[in-house]
Design an enzyme around this catalytic site. Sequence first.
Site, PDB file in Angstrom:
ATOM      1  N   TRP A  44      -5.483 -13.143  -7.499  1.00 15.21           N
ATOM      2  CA  TRP A  44      -6.585 -12.971  -8.438  1.00 15.21           C
ATOM      3  C   TRP A  44      -7.488 -14.201  -8.347  1.00 15.21           C
ATOM      4  O   TRP A  44      -7.003 -15.336  -8.246  1.00 15.21           O
ATOM      5  CB  TRP A  44      -6.061 -12.811  -9.867  1.00 15.21           C
ATOM      6  CG  TRP A  44      -6.020 -11.385 -10.324  1.00 15.21           C
ATOM      7  CD1 TRP A  44      -6.904 -10.752 -11.127  1.00 15.21           C
ATOM      8  CD2 TRP A  44      -5.030 -10.388  -9.998  1.00 15.21           C
ATOM      9  NE1 TRP A  44      -6.540  -9.432 -11.302  1.00 15.21           N
ATOM     10  CE2 TRP A  44      -5.396  -9.190 -10.621  1.00 15.21           C
ATOM     11  CE3 TRP A  44      -3.871 -10.402  -9.203  1.00 15.21           C
ATOM     12  CZ2 TRP A  44      -4.651  -8.021 -10.513  1.00 15.21           C
ATOM     13  CZ3 TRP A  44      -3.130  -9.244  -9.089  1.00 15.21           C
ATOM     14  CH2 TRP A  44      -3.521  -8.068  -9.740  1.00 15.21           C
ATOM     15  N   TRP A  46      -9.835 -16.064 -10.359  1.00 12.11           N
ATOM     16  CA  TRP A  46      -9.829 -17.307 -11.144  1.00 12.11           C
ATOM     17  C   TRP A  46      -8.421 -17.844 -11.357  1.00 12.11           C
ATOM     18  O   TRP A  46      -8.227 -19.047 -11.511  1.00 12.11           O
ATOM     19  CB  TRP A  46     -10.689 -17.225 -12.409  1.00 12.11           C
ATOM     20  CG  TRP A  46     -10.273 -16.382 -13.578  1.00 12.11           C
ATOM     21  CD1 TRP A  46      -9.458 -15.302 -13.589  1.00 12.11           C
ATOM     22  CD2 TRP A  46     -10.702 -16.580 -14.940  1.00 12.11           C
ATOM     23  NE1 TRP A  46      -9.371 -14.803 -14.867  1.00 12.11           N
ATOM     24  CE2 TRP A  46     -10.121 -15.569 -15.720  1.00 12.11           C
ATOM     25  CE3 TRP A  46     -11.533 -17.493 -15.576  1.00 12.11           C
ATOM     26  CZ2 TRP A  46     -10.337 -15.454 -17.098  1.00 12.11           C
ATOM     27  CZ3 TRP A  46     -11.753 -17.369 -16.951  1.00 12.11           C
ATOM     28  CH2 TRP A  46     -11.155 -16.370 -17.688  1.00 12.11           C
ATOM     29  N   ASP A  47      -7.407 -16.978 -11.300  1.00  8.82           N
ATOM     30  CA  ASP A  47      -6.025 -17.475 -11.346  1.00  8.82           C
ATOM     31  C   ASP A  47      -5.777 -18.464 -10.212  1.00  8.82           C
ATOM     32  O   ASP A  47      -5.154 -19.506 -10.390  1.00  8.82           O
ATOM     33  CB  ASP A  47      -5.022 -16.323 -11.178  1.00  8.82           C
ATOM     34  CG  ASP A  47      -5.083 -15.307 -12.302  1.00  8.82           C
ATOM     35  OD1 ASP A  47      -6.132 -14.673 -12.466  1.00  8.82           O
ATOM     36  OD2 ASP A  47      -4.073 -15.136 -13.015  1.00  8.82           O
ATOM     37  N   TYR A  92       1.130  -2.210  -8.411  1.00 12.59           N
ATOM     38  CA  TYR A  92      -0.093  -2.418  -9.210  1.00 12.59           C
ATOM     39  C   TYR A  92      -1.011  -1.195  -9.125  1.00 12.59           C
ATOM     40  O   TYR A  92      -1.140  -0.569  -8.078  1.00 12.59           O
ATOM     41  CB  TYR A  92      -0.842  -3.666  -8.699  1.00 12.59           C
ATOM     42  CG  TYR A  92      -2.065  -3.988  -9.533  1.00 12.59           C
ATOM     43  CD1 TYR A  92      -1.935  -4.538 -10.800  1.00 12.59           C
ATOM     44  CD2 TYR A  92      -3.345  -3.705  -9.062  1.00 12.59           C
ATOM     45  CE1 TYR A  92      -3.050  -4.799 -11.588  1.00 12.59           C
ATOM     46  CE2 TYR A  92      -4.473  -3.967  -9.839  1.00 12.59           C
ATOM     47  CZ  TYR A  92      -4.308  -4.511 -11.101  1.00 12.59           C
ATOM     48  OH  TYR A  92      -5.413  -4.768 -11.873  1.00 12.59           O
ATOM     49  N   GLN A 112     -15.141 -12.034 -10.570  1.00  9.97           N
ATOM     50  CA  GLN A 112     -14.529 -12.655 -11.759  1.00  9.97           C
ATOM     51  C   GLN A 112     -15.271 -13.957 -12.064  1.00  9.97           C
ATOM     52  O   GLN A 112     -16.100 -14.391 -11.253  1.00  9.97           O
ATOM     53  CB  GLN A 112     -13.033 -12.926 -11.471  1.00  9.97           C
ATOM     54  CG  GLN A 112     -12.107 -12.078 -12.329  1.00  9.97           C
ATOM     55  CD  GLN A 112     -10.651 -12.494 -12.287  1.00  9.97           C
ATOM     56  OE1 GLN A 112     -10.227 -13.252 -11.424  1.00  9.97           O
ATOM     57  NE2 GLN A 112      -9.863 -11.970 -13.211  1.00  9.97           N
ATOM     58  N   ASP A 173     -10.269  -8.960 -20.171  1.00  9.57           N
ATOM     59  CA  ASP A 173     -10.352  -7.520 -19.957  1.00  9.57           C
ATOM     60  C   ASP A 173     -10.672  -6.648 -21.171  1.00  9.57           C
ATOM     61  O   ASP A 173     -11.554  -5.822 -21.118  1.00  9.57           O
ATOM     62  CB  ASP A 173      -9.040  -7.012 -19.346  1.00  9.57           C
ATOM     63  CG  ASP A 173      -8.693  -7.726 -18.048  1.00  9.57           C
ATOM     64  OD1 ASP A 173      -9.335  -8.738 -17.744  1.00  9.57           O
ATOM     65  OD2 ASP A 173      -7.789  -7.268 -17.345  1.00  9.57           O
ATOM     66  N   ARG A 206      -0.824  -4.659 -24.357  1.00 13.04           N
ATOM     67  CA  ARG A 206      -1.717  -4.384 -23.226  1.00 13.04           C
ATOM     68  C   ARG A 206      -2.910  -3.537 -23.681  1.00 13.04           C
ATOM     69  O   ARG A 206      -2.896  -2.971 -24.766  1.00 13.04           O
ATOM     70  CB  ARG A 206      -0.957  -3.608 -22.132  1.00 13.04           C
ATOM     71  CG  ARG A 206       0.272  -4.300 -21.584  1.00 13.04           C
ATOM     72  CD  ARG A 206      -0.038  -5.346 -20.556  1.00 13.04           C
ATOM     73  NE  ARG A 206      -0.957  -4.891 -19.518  1.00 13.04           N
ATOM     74  CZ  ARG A 206      -1.457  -5.708 -18.581  1.00 13.04           C
ATOM     75  NH1 ARG A 206      -1.146  -6.977 -18.559  1.00 13.04           N
ATOM     76  NH2 ARG A 206      -2.291  -5.249 -17.676  1.00 13.04           N
ATOM     77  N   TYR A 359      -3.331  -8.671 -25.768  1.00 15.06           N
ATOM     78  CA  TYR A 359      -4.133  -9.182 -24.663  1.00 15.06           C
ATOM     79  C   TYR A 359      -5.294 -10.081 -25.117  1.00 15.06           C
ATOM     80  O   TYR A 359      -5.055 -11.111 -25.719  1.00 15.06           O
ATOM     81  CB  TYR A 359      -4.610  -7.972 -23.877  1.00 15.06           C
ATOM     82  CG  TYR A 359      -4.443  -8.111 -22.376  1.00 15.06           C
ATOM     83  CD1 TYR A 359      -3.385  -8.800 -21.817  1.00 15.06           C
ATOM     84  CD2 TYR A 359      -5.373  -7.553 -21.510  1.00 15.06           C
ATOM     85  CE1 TYR A 359      -3.256  -8.923 -20.443  1.00 15.06           C
ATOM     86  CE2 TYR A 359      -5.241  -7.655 -20.132  1.00 15.06           C
ATOM     87  CZ  TYR A 359      -4.181  -8.345 -19.609  1.00 15.06           C
ATOM     88  OH  TYR A 359      -4.071  -8.457 -18.256  1.00 15.06           O
ATOM     89  N   TRP A 360      -6.547  -9.684 -24.899  1.00 21.03           N
ATOM     90  CA  TRP A 360      -7.665 -10.591 -25.212  1.00 21.03           C
ATOM     91  C   TRP A 360      -8.242 -10.332 -26.602  1.00 21.03           C
ATOM     92  O   TRP A 360      -9.378 -10.694 -26.881  1.00 21.03           O
ATOM     93  CB  TRP A 360      -8.757 -10.447 -24.149  1.00 21.03           C
ATOM     94  CG  TRP A 360      -8.334 -11.029 -22.837  1.00 21.03           C
ATOM     95  CD1 TRP A 360      -7.760 -10.374 -21.786  1.00 21.03           C
ATOM     96  CD2 TRP A 360      -8.420 -12.404 -22.420  1.00 21.03           C
ATOM     97  NE1 TRP A 360      -7.494 -11.245 -20.751  1.00 21.03           N
ATOM     98  CE2 TRP A 360      -7.886 -12.496 -21.111  1.00 21.03           C
ATOM     99  CE3 TRP A 360      -8.898 -13.578 -23.042  1.00 21.03           C
ATOM    100  CZ2 TRP A 360      -7.819 -13.686 -20.403  1.00 21.03           C
ATOM    101  CZ3 TRP A 360      -8.836 -14.770 -22.326  1.00 21.03           C
ATOM    102  CH2 TRP A 360      -8.303 -14.822 -21.030  1.00 21.03           C
ATOM    103  N   GLU A 403       2.300 -15.557 -20.049  1.00 21.11           N
ATOM    104  CA  GLU A 403       0.910 -15.248 -19.689  1.00 21.11           C
ATOM    105  C   GLU A 403      -0.035 -15.623 -20.839  1.00 21.11           C
ATOM    106  O   GLU A 403      -1.083 -16.215 -20.640  1.00 21.11           O
ATOM    107  CB  GLU A 403       0.810 -13.748 -19.373  1.00 21.11           C
ATOM    108  CG  GLU A 403      -0.549 -13.296 -18.888  1.00 21.11           C
ATOM    109  CD  GLU A 403      -0.564 -11.802 -18.525  1.00 21.11           C
ATOM    110  OE1 GLU A 403       0.481 -11.128 -18.700  1.00 21.11           O
ATOM    111  OE2 GLU A 403      -1.617 -11.319 -18.079  1.00 21.11           O
TER     112      GLU A 403
HETATM  113  C1  GLC Z   1      -5.575  -9.914 -16.363  1.00 22.44           C
HETATM  114  C2  GLC Z   1      -6.465 -10.942 -17.032  1.00 22.44           C
HETATM  115  C3  GLC Z   1      -7.293 -11.622 -15.972  1.00 22.44           C
HETATM  116  C4  GLC Z   1      -6.388 -12.221 -14.918  1.00 22.44           C
HETATM  117  C5  GLC Z   1      -5.405 -11.193 -14.365  1.00 22.44           C
HETATM  118  C6  GLC Z   1      -4.313 -11.824 -13.495  1.00 22.44           C
HETATM  119  O1  GLC Z   1      -6.291  -8.896 -15.766  1.00 22.44           O
HETATM  120  O2  GLC Z   1      -7.268 -10.392 -18.018  1.00 22.44           O
HETATM  121  O3  GLC Z   1      -8.108 -12.614 -16.536  1.00 22.44           O
HETATM  122  O4  GLC Z   1      -7.139 -12.776 -13.897  1.00 22.44           O
HETATM  123  O5  GLC Z   1      -4.757 -10.527 -15.412  1.00 22.44           O
HETATM  124  O6  GLC Z   1      -3.638 -12.827 -14.202  1.00 22.44           O
END
Ligand code: GLC
Length: 433
Positions: A44, A46-47, A92, A112, A173, A206, A359-360, A403
């Site tokens: 991913w 930004w991860d 996934y 992202q 998300d 989720r 989640y967010w 997480e």
């Molecule tokens: C989820 C998060 C996202 C992150 C991904 C992998 O989709 O919302 O920000 O990059 O998981 O950790």
Amino acid sequence: MAPQLDAERWERLELKQQAVETLRGNDRGGYTVPTGTGLYPAQWNWDSCFAALDFAQFDEPRAVTEIETLFGGQWPDGMVPHILFHGDDSSYFPNASVWQAGPAWRSSGITQPLVAATVVRQLFDCASDPAIRARLTALVPKLAAWHRWCYAARDPHDTGLVSIIHPWESGMDNSPLWDDALNAVEPGPPVAHLRKDTGFAAADHRPTAPEYDRYINLVIRFRDNGYRADRLYDIAPFRVADIGFNAILQRANQDLRSLLAATGDIASAAEVAAMEEKTGAAIARCWHEEDRFFYGVDTRTGKIIRKPGISGLLPLFADAEVAARHPSLVERLESWLARVAYGVPSFEPERPEFEPQRYWRGPVWLIVNWMLINGLRRNGCPDLAARIRCDSLALVERMGFAEYFNPLTGEPLGGSGFSWTAAIYLHFLAGRE
Ligand code: GLC
């Protein structure tokens, strides 16, 4: 007293070791998965950037490799996808066979938050080895191409604010900020039976089924349009100029300009300075005088997204003077902290949309804490930054590398052994903010 201190120090040393092992354990050779549990079996965007920030502390070449692998998936038009699929992605959904995007279908077709330039700048500024600096220098034109793509594809009318066309592009998300815009999207065929995430994490932590149906319908729309950057802005049924995404971009513009100047590309540095100027002015216009908060806008309807999400605090990360101009923004953050056991919640507590486990929609995310801490320090608010750092360390020390976390109880949520939580923990322990 002294023995207790020693025990604490021990515990930290052990956790530090565990954080390193978590990152090493999630290393798939050239890239890191967000968690080894199978929840996210790919790279991913930004991860990876956050992982690199911390590999840098114990393995600089590996840190650079992480970013190089990410940019290995850059599209010819400059876009860097939000997911790169390198190996078995069968755990996934939607995986590469659903996206059918990118060269040889090895990526998603959306992006992202652009944190990479900020991370590369940190690596560059710390690197003393000329070989590392050379590798980082080679990344700079690629970063510039991504920023150019972002403005061309997502701000075609030159407003200074770029739009996201899928909630996943925000990195946040299912934030309540997207509810109205997402509800306006056709749900498409139900996909609950195809979801894999709820096999790894509790369903009530989720996104919901109706949200997922719409997420996938958006993917199908973009796929049907061949992911063409010149089309997607106009056809996207979801289009939002998120304040958080733009604040992260704005900070990255500053870091990219510095990298371009340091590596001698003066013409591109001037070009990025112009991006910075227009986005800085546009973010300033997102201040809502009555509510004393920053809001993004739905660029399909023109409506302000008048909800207090964590995105609205991220101008602190982008602008070192925002706290002086708007002291009430910092007071607002303090008022959120006063209502939770651990900061910073991803949505204002006690609002109807606030859900501390989902989640967010309320939980604490350490990567956001890092951006806020970094911004608060630049804005001359070290005490508040220290409070958030302290909460972040306490969460990991009590609850592990989850997480995300429940801000009221600290309960660890989502995936475990999470790369970015381990990474930010290491970063904080090293005193790097
Ligand atoms: C989820 C998060 C996202 C992150 C991904 C992998 O989709 O919302 O920000 O990059 O998981 O950790």
